[in-house]
Design an enzyme around this catalytic site. Structure first.
Site, short mmCIF file in Angstrom:
data_model
loop_
_atom_site.label_atom_id
_atom_site.label_comp_id
_atom_site.label_asym_id
_atom_site.label_seq_id
_atom_site.Cartn_x
_atom_site.Cartn_y
_atom_site.Cartn_z
N ASP A 67 34.74 20.50 -40.45
CA ASP A 67 35.50 19.25 -40.37
C ASP A 67 34.85 18.11 -41.15
OD1 ASP A 67 33.33 19.02 -38.65
OD2 ASP A 67 34.53 19.08 -36.83
N ASN A 136 34.15 17.74 -24.22
CA ASN A 136 35.51 17.91 -23.68
C ASN A 136 36.10 19.28 -24.03
OD1 ASN A 136 36.05 17.68 -26.39
ND2 ASN A 136 37.32 15.85 -26.25
N HIS A 138 36.06 20.65 -27.12
CA HIS A 138 36.57 20.83 -28.48
C HIS A 138 35.67 21.74 -29.30
CE1 HIS A 138 34.45 16.94 -30.14
NE2 HIS A 138 33.75 17.98 -30.51
N GLU A 143 40.71 18.75 -30.53
CA GLU A 143 40.61 18.09 -29.24
C GLU A 143 41.53 18.77 -28.21
OE1 GLU A 143 38.18 16.24 -29.02
OE2 GLU A 143 38.29 14.34 -30.09
C1 GLP Z 1 31.12 16.97 -33.21
C2 GLP Z 1 31.50 18.09 -34.18
C3 GLP Z 1 31.60 19.40 -33.45
C4 GLP Z 1 30.35 19.62 -32.61
C5 GLP Z 1 30.22 18.54 -31.59
C6 GLP Z 1 29.05 18.74 -30.63
O1 GLP Z 1 32.19 16.52 -32.47
N1 GLP Z 1 32.73 17.86 -34.87
O2 GLP Z 1 31.75 20.45 -34.38
O3 GLP Z 1 30.42 20.87 -31.97
O4 GLP Z 1 30.06 17.34 -32.31
O5 GLP Z 1 27.97 17.98 -31.05
P1 GLP Z 1 26.52 18.00 -30.40
O6 GLP Z 1 25.87 19.25 -30.89
O7 GLP Z 1 25.86 16.79 -30.96
O8 GLP Z 1 26.68 17.97 -28.94
#
Ligand code: GLP
Length: 259
Positions: A67, A136, A138, A143
């Protein structure tokens, strides 16, 4: 789903990096699906060390990130392009043009999303997809209530996702409201998926993903329908699993770092 529960984040990170290194060794031209976020930083540091010390090479591989924020150019300091260059690409040996992310500054984001989806298909789809997990539920930026068969497209970020990612920006208001993300259907076409989640804050959503119903309310729960998913957890992230004893019976708790 293979559920691997590690005593520490360090061994869990080493395990994920070893899965990628093994895949590169057996299939040097593998198409990797890559993720951003805090959890992945240590995985990339581990892979950089393996490249430096053990000679693993990305020279024939390709990568597609999940993304990118809409409105941020590749050289914006908070873009995922910058994250990937700083934390990974600049320190390993991908060939020029073999690392891909959507362009957040494309004049027509919908066309950019379609182009990105087509590029993934043209590459033969993802061989090994690395995933983090949003608090959440995702995956990528899909989402809750995302279509479980969606393709790469534009998504509006939830307030909680923007708040969780605000630490990378100067202020909460600077976090973009929209992103281009691989769809859930895109992710589900990957041959193998490795999802990492660490820490107490992810425990509840990890249990929903693995043991709850398959529902768009928790997009990661669709992974129950995939044939080859490995979930790599530390103890804290595994702490709400009802069937934890069973997972540890099948794959005894890992205490040693992966080779
Ligand atoms: C962002 C990314 C996700 C990732 C998520 C979790 O939202 N778009 O791909 O999985 O963060 O991040 P963290 O590893 O900082 O908890």
């Amino acid at each position: 789903m293979k559920v691997l529960i590690h005593e520490t984040r360090e061994t869990a990170t080493g395990c994920a990096a070893a899965l990628i290194a093994d895949r590169l060794a057996s299939e040097p031209d593998v198409v990797l699906g890559l993720a951003t976020g805090g959890t992945m930083e240590a995985v990339y540091a581990d892979l950089i060390a393996r490249h430096r010390d053990s000679g693993i090479s990305f020279a024939r591989a390709q990568s597609f990130n999940l993304d990118e924020y809409i409105g941020l150019s590749p050289d914006h300091p908070c873009s995922y392009w910058t994250y990937m260059r700083d934390k990974f690409f600049d320190q390993v040996d991908f060939a020029p043009g073999h690392t891909h992310l959507p362009r957040g500054d494309a004049p027509d984001p919908e066309a950019e999303a379609a182009r990105y989806e087509a590029a993934i298909v043209a590459a033969g789809d993802i061989g090994l997809q690395l995933l983090g997990l949003g608090a959440n539920g995702h995956i990528g930026f899909n989402e809750p209530t995302s279509s479980l068969s969606s393709l790469t497209r534009i998504k509006t970020l939830t307030r909680s996702t923007r708040a969780a990612n605000a630490r990378y920006f100067a202020s909460d208001d600077d976090v973009p409201r929209l992103a281009i993300t691989m769809g859930i259907g895109t992710i589900m076409r990957a041959q193998d998926i490795v999802l990492l989640a660490f820490g107490e804050a992810k425990a509840k959503v990890v249990a929903q993903m693995i043991e709850g119903p398959v529902t768009a309310a928790c997009p990661a729960s669709i992974l129950q329908m995939h044939r080859k998913v490995t979930v790599v957890l530390d103890e804290a992230a595994a702490s709400a699993l009802a069937l934890r004893d069973y997972y540890e019976l099948v794959h005894p708790r890992v205490v040693e770092p992966a080779s």
